[in-house]
Design a protein around this motif. Structure first.
Motif, PDB file in Angstrom:
ATOM      1  N   GLY A 104       0.818  -1.203   0.000  1.00  0.00           N
ATOM      2  CA  GLY A 104       0.000   0.000   0.000  1.00  0.00           C
ATOM      3  C   GLY A 104       0.852   1.254   0.000  1.00  0.00           C
ATOM      4  O   GLY A 104       2.062   1.203  -0.264  1.00  0.00           O
ATOM      5  N   TRP A 105       0.209   2.386   0.304  1.00  0.00           N
ATOM      6  CA  TRP A 105       0.900   3.664   0.219  1.00  0.00           C
ATOM      7  C   TRP A 105       2.078   3.754   1.178  1.00  0.00           C
ATOM      8  O   TRP A 105       3.112   4.339   0.853  1.00  0.00           O
ATOM      9  N   ALA A 106       1.923   3.195   2.384  1.00  0.00           N
ATOM     10  CA  ALA A 106       3.009   3.295   3.366  1.00  0.00           C
ATOM     11  C   ALA A 106       4.279   2.637   2.843  1.00  0.00           C
ATOM     12  O   ALA A 106       5.377   3.190   2.963  1.00  0.00           O
ATOM     13  N   HIS A 107       4.141   1.460   2.246  1.00  0.00           N
ATOM     14  CA  HIS A 107       5.320   0.779   1.710  1.00  0.00           C
ATOM     15  C   HIS A 107       5.844   1.475   0.455  1.00  0.00           C
ATOM     16  O   HIS A 107       7.051   1.546   0.230  1.00  0.00           O
ATOM     17  N   ALA A 108       4.941   1.990  -0.367  1.00  0.00           N
ATOM     18  CA  ALA A 108       5.383   2.722  -1.560  1.00  0.00           C
ATOM     19  C   ALA A 108       6.203   3.949  -1.179  1.00  0.00           C
ATOM     20  O   ALA A 108       7.277   4.203  -1.740  1.00  0.00           O
ATOM     21  N   LEU A 109       5.719   4.707  -0.205  1.00  0.00           N
ATOM     22  CA  LEU A 109       6.418   5.920   0.208  1.00  0.00           C
ATOM     23  C   LEU A 109       7.680   5.624   1.008  1.00  0.00           C
ATOM     24  O   LEU A 109       8.503   6.530   1.234  1.00  0.00           O
ATOM     25  N   ASN A 110       7.847   4.374   1.425  1.00  0.00           N
ATOM     26  CA  ASN A 110       9.046   3.987   2.163  1.00  0.00           C
ATOM     27  C   ASN A 110      10.226   3.661   1.246  1.00  0.00           C
ATOM     28  O   ASN A 110      11.349   3.482   1.725  1.00  0.00           O
ATOM     29  N   GLN A 111      10.012   3.602  -0.059  1.00  0.00           N
ATOM     30  CA  GLN A 111      11.076   3.192  -0.975  1.00  0.00           C
ATOM     31  C   GLN A 111      12.343   4.052  -0.892  1.00  0.00           C
ATOM     32  O   GLN A 111      13.458   3.526  -0.983  1.00  0.00           O
ATOM     33  N   PRO A 112      12.256   5.385  -0.708  1.00  0.00           N
ATOM     34  CA  PRO A 112      13.483   6.173  -0.586  1.00  0.00           C
ATOM     35  C   PRO A 112      14.346   5.813   0.618  1.00  0.00           C
ATOM     36  O   PRO A 112      15.495   6.270   0.710  1.00  0.00           O
ATOM     37  N   TRP A 147      17.490   2.855  -3.854  1.00  0.00           N
ATOM     38  CA  TRP A 147      16.618   3.881  -4.434  1.00  0.00           C
ATOM     39  C   TRP A 147      17.316   5.233  -4.436  1.00  0.00           C
ATOM     40  O   TRP A 147      17.284   5.949  -5.442  1.00  0.00           O
ATOM     41  N   LEU A 148      17.948   5.584  -3.345  1.00  0.00           N
ATOM     42  CA  LEU A 148      18.630   6.871  -3.242  1.00  0.00           C
ATOM     43  C   LEU A 148      19.734   7.007  -4.279  1.00  0.00           C
ATOM     44  O   LEU A 148      19.834   8.030  -4.964  1.00  0.00           O
ATOM     45  N   SER A 149      20.563   5.985  -4.429  1.00  0.00           N
ATOM     46  CA  SER A 149      21.681   6.067  -5.365  1.00  0.00           C
ATOM     47  C   SER A 149      21.192   6.183  -6.800  1.00  0.00           C
ATOM     48  O   SER A 149      21.727   6.974  -7.593  1.00  0.00           O
TER      49      SER A 149
END
Length: 244
Positions: free
Chosen positions: A74-82, A87-89
């Motif tokens: 859901g949204w919580a896991h999607a927004l946790n990707q950074p 993901w950052l690199s």
């Protein structure tokens, strides 16, 4: 009879500054612009598909970890990707590559080249750490395989290759490398602080409840040392490739 005008020799630091500005101000060739577009779009696709994967899949369950937290699909896991270093690199490489591709001349600011250097060093660390330590925990879906290949195989090789072939030379200075080091340091500090609060860590080698703070600290020192080593290698290669 007029007196001869004395010749004033500029300090070597000023010569380097003039050379840096000159190499950065040259309009890119079409092949360079195409290479930057490719090196920017592919990691951007990886970052965007990470959001989709997070929205559809819960946090990966890794047997034996000591933390109990995690994220449902859901949204919580999607927004946790950074929160993932991967993901950052890839985001840093995507942003700086697309900037180079879109501009008529390359940026000259310390901030841009610090981000560029940080992205290059980080994505190479990502490729090595993932393939040496984390390979084998993949999910068996087509989207995940595409995402995994882009972020952990293609981009860690493509980004430094495009940099070496097409980036303006003389842009990785000691000052910019120092500024670039702040990014992984901030990521490590935020990851450890957040992990204690939510009882979840993005990678099993950062598992403080099981491994202990000292061991995880040594792991982070090793990762940051590798990052510093890559930046030193890039800086040395940059100086070797810079025209005299």
């Amino acid at each position: 009879m007029p007196l001869p005008t004395p010749r004033v020799s500029l300090p070597s630091s000023l010569h380097r500054l003039r050379r840096h500005r000159r190499t950065a101000a040259v309009a890119p060739r079409p092949v360079a612009r195409l290479a930057w577009w490719s090196a920017g779009v592919l990691p951007a696709v990886g970052c965007l598909t990470s959001f989709s994967i997070g929205a559809r899949k819960a946090t990966m369950v890794i047997p034996g970890v000591g933390y109990q937290g995690g994220f449902s699909a859901g949204w919580a896991h999607a927004l946790n990707q950074p929160a993932y270093f991967t993901w950052l690199s890839n985001a840093l490489v995507a942003g700086t590559s697309l900037t180079l591709a879109a501009r008529d001349t390359a940026p000259t600011s310390d901030a841009f080249w610090a981000l560029r250097t940080a992205g290059l060093g980080s994505v190479m660390v990502t490729g090595i750490v993932y393939n040496a330590v984390l390979r084998g925990h993949e999910e068996d879906t087509a989207l995940y395989r595409v995402n995994d290949t882009l972020q952990h195989v293609v981009n860690p090789v493509l980004a430094p290759a495009v940099w070496a072939l097409f980036d303006p030379r003389g842009q990785i200075t000691h000052r910019r490398a120092g500024l670039a080091s702040v990014i992984p340091l901030l990521w490590a500090a935020m990851t450890m602080t957040r992990g204690r609060r939510i009882d979840w860590y993005p990678y099993p080698f950062l598992d403080v409840p099981r491994l202990g703070s000292r061991t995880v600290g040594l792991v982070l020192v090793g990762i940051l040392t590798g990052f510093t080593g890559f930046m030193g290698m890039l800086g040395d290669l940059d100086r070797r490739l810079t025209p005299a």
